[in-house]
Motif scaffolding. Structure first.
Motif, PDB file in Angstrom:
ATOM      1  N   GLN A  21      23.157 -16.411  23.206  1.00  0.00           N
ATOM      2  CA  GLN A  21      22.836 -15.286  24.072  1.00  0.00           C
ATOM      3  C   GLN A  21      23.086 -15.675  25.538  1.00  0.00           C
ATOM      4  O   GLN A  21      23.227 -16.844  25.866  1.00  0.00           O
ATOM      5  N   PRO A  22      23.100 -14.697  26.439  1.00  0.00           N
ATOM      6  CA  PRO A  22      23.313 -15.021  27.855  1.00  0.00           C
ATOM      7  C   PRO A  22      22.166 -15.800  28.492  1.00  0.00           C
ATOM      8  O   PRO A  22      22.346 -16.384  29.563  1.00  0.00           O
ATOM      9  N   ASP A  23      20.998 -15.817  27.853  1.00  0.00           N
ATOM     10  CA  ASP A  23      19.859 -16.576  28.366  1.00  0.00           C
ATOM     11  C   ASP A  23      18.955 -16.931  27.189  1.00  0.00           C
ATOM     12  O   ASP A  23      19.128 -16.417  26.083  1.00  0.00           O
ATOM     13  N   PRO A  24      17.936 -17.795  27.407  1.00  0.00           N
ATOM     14  CA  PRO A  24      17.159 -18.338  26.279  1.00  0.00           C
ATOM     15  C   PRO A  24      16.005 -17.465  25.786  1.00  0.00           C
ATOM     16  O   PRO A  24      15.254 -17.916  24.909  1.00  0.00           O
ATOM     17  N   ARG A  25      15.819 -16.252  26.282  1.00  0.00           N
ATOM     18  CA  ARG A  25      14.602 -15.521  25.949  1.00  0.00           C
ATOM     19  C   ARG A  25      14.482 -15.214  24.461  1.00  0.00           C
ATOM     20  O   ARG A  25      13.395 -15.373  23.877  1.00  0.00           O
ATOM     21  N   ALA A  26      15.553 -14.795  23.812  1.00  0.00           N
ATOM     22  CA  ALA A  26      15.484 -14.519  22.372  1.00  0.00           C
ATOM     23  C   ALA A  26      15.238 -15.801  21.583  1.00  0.00           C
ATOM     24  O   ALA A  26      14.493 -15.808  20.594  1.00  0.00           O
ATOM     25  N   TYR A  27      15.835 -16.891  22.029  1.00  0.00           N
ATOM     26  CA  TYR A  27      15.645 -18.209  21.412  1.00  0.00           C
ATOM     27  C   TYR A  27      14.174 -18.601  21.433  1.00  0.00           C
ATOM     28  O   TYR A  27      13.602 -19.023  20.418  1.00  0.00           O
ATOM     29  N   VAL A  28      13.545 -18.441  22.583  1.00  0.00           N
ATOM     30  CA  VAL A  28      12.139 -18.813  22.731  1.00  0.00           C
ATOM     31  C   VAL A  28      11.230 -17.883  21.937  1.00  0.00           C
ATOM     32  O   VAL A  28      10.273 -18.324  21.292  1.00  0.00           O
ATOM     33  N   ARG A  29      11.521 -16.582  21.957  1.00  0.00           N
ATOM     34  CA  ARG A  29      10.679 -15.624  21.219  1.00  0.00           C
ATOM     35  C   ARG A  29      10.722 -15.879  19.725  1.00  0.00           C
ATOM     36  O   ARG A  29       9.731 -15.661  19.024  1.00  0.00           O
ATOM     37  N   ARG A  30      11.849 -16.388  19.212  1.00  0.00           N
ATOM     38  CA  ARG A  30      11.969 -16.643  17.784  1.00  0.00           C
ATOM     39  C   ARG A  30      11.390 -18.003  17.389  1.00  0.00           C
ATOM     40  O   ARG A  30      10.656 -18.115  16.401  1.00  0.00           O
ATOM     41  N   LEU A  31      11.705 -19.031  18.161  1.00  0.00           N
ATOM     42  CA  LEU A  31      11.306 -20.379  17.770  1.00  0.00           C
ATOM     43  C   LEU A  31       9.920 -20.768  18.259  1.00  0.00           C
ATOM     44  O   LEU A  31       9.263 -21.622  17.653  1.00  0.00           O
ATOM     45  N   GLY A  32       9.452 -20.147  19.332  1.00  0.00           N
ATOM     46  CA  GLY A  32       8.122 -20.455  19.831  1.00  0.00           C
ATOM     47  C   GLY A  32       7.032 -20.235  18.790  1.00  0.00           C
ATOM     48  O   GLY A  32       6.199 -21.127  18.550  1.00  0.00           O
ATOM     49  N   PRO A  33       6.986 -19.067  18.144  1.00  0.00           N
ATOM     50  CA  PRO A  33       5.972 -18.845  17.121  1.00  0.00           C
ATOM     51  C   PRO A  33       6.079 -19.784  15.918  1.00  0.00           C
ATOM     52  O   PRO A  33       5.095 -19.971  15.196  1.00  0.00           O
ATOM     53  N   LEU A  34       7.257 -20.356  15.712  1.00  0.00           N
ATOM     54  CA  LEU A  34       7.425 -21.342  14.637  1.00  0.00           C
ATOM     55  C   LEU A  34       7.046 -22.749  15.100  1.00  0.00           C
ATOM     56  O   LEU A  34       7.210 -23.719  14.355  1.00  0.00           O
ATOM     57  N   GLU A  35       6.525 -22.835  16.327  1.00  0.00           N
ATOM     58  CA  GLU A  35       6.068 -24.111  16.901  1.00  0.00           C
ATOM     59  C   GLU A  35       7.180 -25.157  16.895  1.00  0.00           C
ATOM     60  O   GLU A  35       6.965 -26.328  16.570  1.00  0.00           O
ATOM     61  N   TYR A  36       8.361 -24.695  17.289  1.00  0.00           N
ATOM     62  CA  TYR A  36       9.495 -25.607  17.411  1.00  0.00           C
ATOM     63  C   TYR A  36       9.197 -26.580  18.550  1.00  0.00           C
ATOM     64  O   TYR A  36       9.082 -26.182  19.713  1.00  0.00           O
ATOM     65  N   GLU A  37       9.042 -27.865  18.241  1.00  0.00           N
ATOM     66  CA  GLU A  37       8.491 -28.792  19.222  1.00  0.00           C
ATOM     67  C   GLU A  37       9.239 -30.101  19.366  1.00  0.00           C
ATOM     68  O   GLU A  37       8.817 -30.983  20.115  1.00  0.00           O
ATOM     69  N   ILE A  38      10.377 -30.246  18.715  1.00  0.00           N
ATOM     70  CA  ILE A  38      11.051 -31.535  18.772  1.00  0.00           C
ATOM     71  C   ILE A  38      11.500 -31.902  20.196  1.00  0.00           C
ATOM     72  O   ILE A  38      11.462 -33.090  20.574  1.00  0.00           O
ATOM     73  N   PRO A  39      11.897 -30.944  21.056  1.00  0.00           N
ATOM     74  CA  PRO A  39      12.211 -31.351  22.438  1.00  0.00           C
ATOM     75  C   PRO A  39      11.015 -31.964  23.158  1.00  0.00           C
ATOM     76  O   PRO A  39      11.186 -32.837  24.013  1.00  0.00           O
TER      77      PRO A  39
END
Length: 275
Positions: A21-39
């Motif tokens: 996408q042109p920016d990370p907002r969709a990425y964060v909205r999808r992976l945040g609730p899945l507690e994506y935390e490896i970074p």
């Protein structure tokens, strides 16, 4: 866990729609609730490894980092800025960010990251197949160079080869599986400085072919088999079941890890044999 029917051949849920996408907002909205935390786990590890690589010498100036599968540049953000992954998630899901166009968000994020830049920031090159994502990271100042190339199928461009020549440390979080030993083979041989590699790899993904490729170029790989780092929650029972099967097939024990509902990674550190 919500059921997601779109999966890879390995049974892992696909998130293709959020990666470019042109920016990370969709990425964060999808992976945040899945507690994506490896970074988050990688932040301190990469900072320490970069410092160790700098102390080892053999480079001209600061150690240049090449982040594989860099996406929107979050690893670079965490490496070079006074910010946490939790703060990044809050930033991109805030009402203020939600009200902006992508172009406006880029202008806002230039200031956001510039105001948090660390004094010891290192040059970072980003490599990913997602052109929109790397261009965002370049535009807001997270990357010094951005290359949208697929080294699984094509040789590196002359521009990427020149960039790799000055690289001292390669980092990757979660990208192994999307990329294989072919990508590492394509990068090795272009370097002028000795490479180090710091890789977080899912326990469901075989890493031995990469280790063998690195060994053929003089790198020794070490890992603490007793230590894992959680990546994210599973999206479905089917995804979890498949992950558990893969871990068992690899000879590992999923008890307390994948069996409890999360993907887990292992950290592999590769250095020249003389170090």
């Amino acid at each position: 866990m919500a059921v997601s029917p779109v999966t890879t051949a390995s049974g892992k849920t696909r998130f293709d729609d959020i990666y470019d996408q042109p920016d990370p907002r969709a990425y964060v909205r999808r992976l945040g609730p899945l507690e994506y935390e490896i970074p988050h786990h990688a932040q301190d590890v990469f900072r320490r490894t970069r410092a160790d690589r700098s102390a080892a010498g053999g480079t001209d100036g600061p150690v240049t980092v090449l982040d594989l599968c860099c996406s929107y540049g979050f690893n670079a953000a965490l490496l070079n800025h006074h910010v946490t992954l939790t703060e990044l998630y809050a930033h991109y899901t805030s009402p203020e960010a939600d009200a902006l166009t992508s172009a406006e968000l880029i202008e806002h994020d230039k200031e956001f990251y510039a105001s948090r830049r660390r004094a010891d920031a290192a040059p970072v090159i980003g490599l990913d197949t997602a052109d929109n994502a790397v261009q965002y990271a370049l535009a807001v100042g997270l990357l010094d160079e951005a290359h949208a190339e697929n080294l699984e199928h094509h040789p590196p461009s002359p521009q990427l080869r020149r960039a790799v020549a000055d690289t001292g440390l390669i980092t990757v979080t979660g990208g192994v599986g999307y990329i294989t030993h072919r990508t590492f083979e394509a990068l090795l041989g272009s370097q002028r400085n000795p490479f180090w590699v710091s890789a977080f790899v899912l326990r469901t993904v075989p890493y031995q072919p990469v280790i063998a490729t690195l060994a053929a170029h003089g790198l020794t790989t070490e890992t603490d088999s007793a230590r894992t780092y959680s990546q994210r929650l599973f999206t479905s029972v089917a995804e979890q079941r498949r992950a558990v099967e893969q871990v068992l097939r690899a000879g590992d024990d999923p008890t307390g890890l994948e069996a409890e509902g999360r993907y887990h990674t292992r950290l592999y550190q590769s250095r020249p044999r003389s170090v």
